[in-house]
Design an enzyme around this catalytic site. Structure first.
Site, PDB file in Angstrom:
ATOM      1  N   LYS A  12       0.840  -1.208   0.000  1.00  0.00           N
ATOM      2  CA  LYS A  12       0.000   0.000   0.000  1.00  0.00           C
ATOM      3  C   LYS A  12       0.875   1.258   0.000  1.00  0.00           C
ATOM      4  O   LYS A  12       0.650   2.187  -0.769  1.00  0.00           O
ATOM      5  CB  LYS A  12      -0.927   0.023   1.238  1.00  0.00           C
ATOM      6  CG  LYS A  12      -1.788  -1.218   1.382  1.00  0.00           C
ATOM      7  CD  LYS A  12      -2.682  -1.158   2.612  1.00  0.00           C
ATOM      8  CE  LYS A  12      -1.965  -1.096   3.947  1.00  0.00           C
ATOM      9  NZ  LYS A  12      -1.197  -2.311   4.285  1.00  0.00           N
ATOM     10  N   ARG A  56      -9.196   1.191   9.547  1.00  0.00           N
ATOM     11  CA  ARG A  56      -8.808  -0.184   9.854  1.00  0.00           C
ATOM     12  C   ARG A  56      -9.823  -0.885  10.730  1.00  0.00           C
ATOM     13  O   ARG A  56      -9.629  -2.059  11.064  1.00  0.00           O
ATOM     14  CB  ARG A  56      -7.489  -0.150  10.610  1.00  0.00           C
ATOM     15  CG  ARG A  56      -6.301  -0.457   9.726  1.00  0.00           C
ATOM     16  CD  ARG A  56      -5.109  -0.052  10.497  1.00  0.00           C
ATOM     17  NE  ARG A  56      -3.980  -0.887  10.349  1.00  0.00           N
ATOM     18  CZ  ARG A  56      -2.878  -0.488   9.725  1.00  0.00           C
ATOM     19  NH1 ARG A  56      -2.836   0.652   9.091  1.00  0.00           N
ATOM     20  NH2 ARG A  56      -1.831  -1.254   9.736  1.00  0.00           N
ATOM     21  N   ARG A  97      12.023  -5.818   4.267  1.00  0.00           N
ATOM     22  CA  ARG A  97      11.763  -4.391   4.018  1.00  0.00           C
ATOM     23  C   ARG A  97      12.810  -3.518   4.708  1.00  0.00           C
ATOM     24  O   ARG A  97      13.206  -3.766   5.842  1.00  0.00           O
ATOM     25  CB  ARG A  97      10.369  -4.022   4.530  1.00  0.00           C
ATOM     26  CG  ARG A  97      10.129  -2.512   4.453  1.00  0.00           C
ATOM     27  CD  ARG A  97       8.694  -2.131   4.574  1.00  0.00           C
ATOM     28  NE  ARG A  97       8.104  -2.485   5.853  1.00  0.00           N
ATOM     29  CZ  ARG A  97       6.832  -2.287   6.155  1.00  0.00           C
ATOM     30  NH1 ARG A  97       6.019  -1.750   5.249  1.00  0.00           N
ATOM     31  NH2 ARG A  97       6.368  -2.633   7.335  1.00  0.00           N
ATOM     32  N   ARG A 103      12.099  -1.450  10.287  1.00  0.00           N
ATOM     33  CA  ARG A 103      11.087  -0.991  11.250  1.00  0.00           C
ATOM     34  C   ARG A 103      11.036  -1.916  12.459  1.00  0.00           C
ATOM     35  O   ARG A 103      11.188  -3.118  12.323  1.00  0.00           O
ATOM     36  CB  ARG A 103       9.704  -0.978  10.554  1.00  0.00           C
ATOM     37  CG  ARG A 103       9.299   0.400  10.119  1.00  0.00           C
ATOM     38  CD  ARG A 103       8.091   0.408   9.240  1.00  0.00           C
ATOM     39  NE  ARG A 103       6.910  -0.259   9.777  1.00  0.00           N
ATOM     40  CZ  ARG A 103       5.728  -0.227   9.179  1.00  0.00           C
ATOM     41  NH1 ARG A 103       5.570   0.426   8.041  1.00  0.00           N
ATOM     42  NH2 ARG A 103       4.692  -0.841   9.702  1.00  0.00           N
ATOM     43  N   ARG A 107       0.279  -8.660  13.655  1.00  0.00           N
ATOM     44  CA  ARG A 107      -0.367  -7.663  12.789  1.00  0.00           C
ATOM     45  C   ARG A 107      -1.298  -8.347  11.788  1.00  0.00           C
ATOM     46  O   ARG A 107      -2.374  -7.828  11.476  1.00  0.00           O
ATOM     47  CB  ARG A 107       0.695  -6.825  12.061  1.00  0.00           C
ATOM     48  CG  ARG A 107       1.373  -5.821  12.986  1.00  0.00           C
ATOM     49  CD  ARG A 107       2.718  -5.342  12.453  1.00  0.00           C
ATOM     50  NE  ARG A 107       2.637  -4.649  11.197  1.00  0.00           N
ATOM     51  CZ  ARG A 107       3.671  -4.510  10.359  1.00  0.00           C
ATOM     52  NH1 ARG A 107       4.851  -5.012  10.667  1.00  0.00           N
ATOM     53  NH2 ARG A 107       3.521  -3.855   9.239  1.00  0.00           N
TER      54      ARG A 107
HETATM   55  P1  AP5 Z   1       4.942  -1.615   1.691  1.00  0.00           P
HETATM   56  O1  AP5 Z   1       4.566  -0.762   0.511  1.00  0.00           O
HETATM   57  O2  AP5 Z   1       5.774  -0.998   2.771  1.00  0.00           O
HETATM   58  O3  AP5 Z   1       3.630  -2.307   2.307  1.00  0.00           O
HETATM   59  P2  AP5 Z   1       2.440  -1.705   3.155  1.00  0.00           P
HETATM   60  O4  AP5 Z   1       1.177  -2.359   2.666  1.00  0.00           O
HETATM   61  O5  AP5 Z   1       2.470  -0.210   3.159  1.00  0.00           O
HETATM   62  O6  AP5 Z   1       2.834  -2.313   4.561  1.00  0.00           O
HETATM   63  P3  AP5 Z   1       2.896  -1.723   6.044  1.00  0.00           P
HETATM   64  O7  AP5 Z   1       3.592  -2.760   6.865  1.00  0.00           O
HETATM   65  O8  AP5 Z   1       3.450  -0.352   6.090  1.00  0.00           O
HETATM   66  O9  AP5 Z   1       1.404  -1.714   6.399  1.00  0.00           O
HETATM   67  P4  AP5 Z   1       0.790  -1.760   7.757  1.00  0.00           P
HETATM   68  O10 AP5 Z   1      -0.612  -1.527   7.355  1.00  0.00           O
HETATM   69  O11 AP5 Z   1       0.999  -2.937   8.605  1.00  0.00           O
HETATM   70  O12 AP5 Z   1       1.601  -0.670   8.590  1.00  0.00           O
HETATM   71  P5  AP5 Z   1       1.272   0.801   9.013  1.00  0.00           P
HETATM   72  O13 AP5 Z   1       2.499   1.584   8.919  1.00  0.00           O
HETATM   73  O14 AP5 Z   1       0.035   1.299   8.342  1.00  0.00           O
HETATM   74  O15 AP5 Z   1       5.674  -2.931   1.114  1.00  0.00           O
HETATM   75  C1  AP5 Z   1       6.181  -3.933   1.973  1.00  0.00           C
HETATM   76  C2  AP5 Z   1       7.496  -4.495   1.396  1.00  0.00           C
HETATM   77  O16 AP5 Z   1       7.218  -5.169   0.165  1.00  0.00           O
HETATM   78  C3  AP5 Z   1       8.545  -3.417   1.047  1.00  0.00           C
HETATM   79  O17 AP5 Z   1       9.816  -3.921   1.331  1.00  0.00           O
HETATM   80  C4  AP5 Z   1       8.354  -3.183  -0.481  1.00  0.00           C
HETATM   81  O18 AP5 Z   1       9.555  -2.760  -1.101  1.00  0.00           O
HETATM   82  C5  AP5 Z   1       7.927  -4.577  -0.949  1.00  0.00           C
HETATM   83  N1  AP5 Z   1       6.969  -4.507  -2.056  1.00  0.00           N
HETATM   84  C6  AP5 Z   1       5.973  -3.595  -2.230  1.00  0.00           C
HETATM   85  N2  AP5 Z   1       5.270  -3.875  -3.347  1.00  0.00           N
HETATM   86  C7  AP5 Z   1       5.834  -5.002  -3.894  1.00  0.00           C
HETATM   87  C8  AP5 Z   1       5.540  -5.794  -5.026  1.00  0.00           C
HETATM   88  N3  AP5 Z   1       4.524  -5.507  -5.835  1.00  0.00           N
HETATM   89  N4  AP5 Z   1       6.320  -6.891  -5.252  1.00  0.00           N
HETATM   90  C9  AP5 Z   1       7.373  -7.213  -4.418  1.00  0.00           C
HETATM   91  N5  AP5 Z   1       7.678  -6.483  -3.308  1.00  0.00           N
HETATM   92  C10 AP5 Z   1       6.928  -5.400  -3.052  1.00  0.00           C
HETATM   93  O19 AP5 Z   1       0.873   0.584  10.546  1.00  0.00           O
HETATM   94  C11 AP5 Z   1       1.818   0.304  11.547  1.00  0.00           C
HETATM   95  C12 AP5 Z   1       1.134   0.272  12.907  1.00  0.00           C
HETATM   96  O20 AP5 Z   1       0.572   1.569  13.187  1.00  0.00           O
HETATM   97  C13 AP5 Z   1      -0.043  -0.691  13.042  1.00  0.00           C
HETATM   98  O21 AP5 Z   1       0.390  -2.003  13.387  1.00  0.00           O
HETATM   99  C14 AP5 Z   1      -0.855  -0.028  14.164  1.00  0.00           C
HETATM  100  O22 AP5 Z   1      -0.286  -0.269  15.423  1.00  0.00           O
HETATM  101  C15 AP5 Z   1      -0.695   1.450  13.850  1.00  0.00           C
HETATM  102  N6  AP5 Z   1      -1.749   1.972  12.962  1.00  0.00           N
HETATM  103  C16 AP5 Z   1      -1.568   2.496  11.713  1.00  0.00           C
HETATM  104  N7  AP5 Z   1      -2.730   2.893  11.187  1.00  0.00           N
HETATM  105  C17 AP5 Z   1      -3.682   2.609  12.125  1.00  0.00           C
HETATM  106  C18 AP5 Z   1      -5.099   2.780  12.152  1.00  0.00           C
HETATM  107  N8  AP5 Z   1      -5.778   3.296  11.119  1.00  0.00           N
HETATM  108  N9  AP5 Z   1      -5.751   2.378  13.275  1.00  0.00           N
HETATM  109  C19 AP5 Z   1      -5.089   1.869  14.337  1.00  0.00           C
HETATM  110  N10 AP5 Z   1      -3.751   1.672  14.360  1.00  0.00           N
HETATM  111  C20 AP5 Z   1      -3.054   2.049  13.258  1.00  0.00           C
END
Ligand code: AP5
Length: 211
Positions: free
Chosen positions: A15, A89, A128, A161, A172
């Protein structure tokens, strides 16, 4: 009329990678609640102190904290094209977003659902690397930087991270299946699915053609 797009899908689905491409190439504003929370943790704000323990354990940060963050961002970017990356979420977050958008006379244009299996997520997140300065995202195998461990865009040393450890990744994923997946039904009239295992350029082109 400005566009509002939601990126929905498990951790590591890509994403953030796609939101950054749409930001760089199409001028979208990326509103990532994860990035906003990590920034708050880094700056040791009240929000950051409250959020840290949830994030370290792979749990969701309480809805009221997230909703006030989003309210602020919606006011700041009222006339822009926005991608919500990792928000909403939970059902209460989605209902609050509907209320906020209603007050602003806006609508959600599309909800893009990134589809990927859990085991692929584990592989992706273990490899990552992120830039702590500009937020660029890399993968040691799938998308390596030109110089090992160094950000192509700003030259900063890349980091892993804190929540990309296998036991936290699995938590997660569990939280995603329990608390976030019900949103697929909530948004069923607006959902478009994308195969998140395709390569990033193909995914980008598909998203652009959908929005
Ligand atoms: P990447 O693009 O980083 O994936 P992502 O979907 O953004 O993954 P995240 O881990 O950031 O999502 P998340 O939802 O768990 O974390 P968030 O920061 O929102 O890609 C991942 C890897 O794959 C990278 O290495 C990339 O290079 C590779 N890649 C990408 N596309 C590819 C492809 N097509 N092919 C091959 N490789 C590829 O949340 C973190 C924490 O914050 C949560 O656990 C929670 O505690 C809190 N939080 C955040 N938002 C909320 C909310 N709305 N409500 C409550 N808590 C929240």
């Amino acid at each position: 009329m400005s566009k509002i797009i939601i990126f929905l899908g498990p951790p590591g689905a890509g994403k953030g990678t796609q939101a950054q491409l749409l930001k760089e190439r199409n001028g979208f504003i990326q509103v990532s609640t994860g990035d906003l929370l990590r920034e708050a943790v880094k700056n040791q704000t009240e929000l950051g102190k409250l959020a840290k323990k949830y994030m370290d354990e792979g749990k969701l940060v309480p809805d009221d904290l997230i909703i006030s963050l989003i309210k602020e961002k919606l006011q700041e970017y009222a006339d822009k094209n926005i991608i919500f990356d990792g928000f909403p979420r939970t059902i209460p977050q989605a209902e609050s977003l509907d209320n906020l958008l209603f007050q602003l006379d806006k609508n959600i244009d599309a909800v893009i659902l990134f589809k990927i299996e859990d085991e692929e997520v584990v592989k992706r997140l273990a490899g990552r690397r992120v830039c702590p300065s500009c937020g660029a995202v890399y993968h040691v195998i799938y998308n390596p930087p030109k110089i090992d461990e160094i950000c192509d865009k700003c030259g900063t040393k890349l980091i892993q991270r804190d929540d990309d450890k296998e036991e936290v990744i699995r938590k997660r994923l569990e939280v995603y299946h329990q608390q976030t997946k019900p949103l697929i039904e909530y948004y069923k009239s607006k959902i478009v699915e994308i195969d998140a295992t395709d390569n990033p350029e193909n995914i980008y082109n598909k998203i652009v053609s959908m929005i």
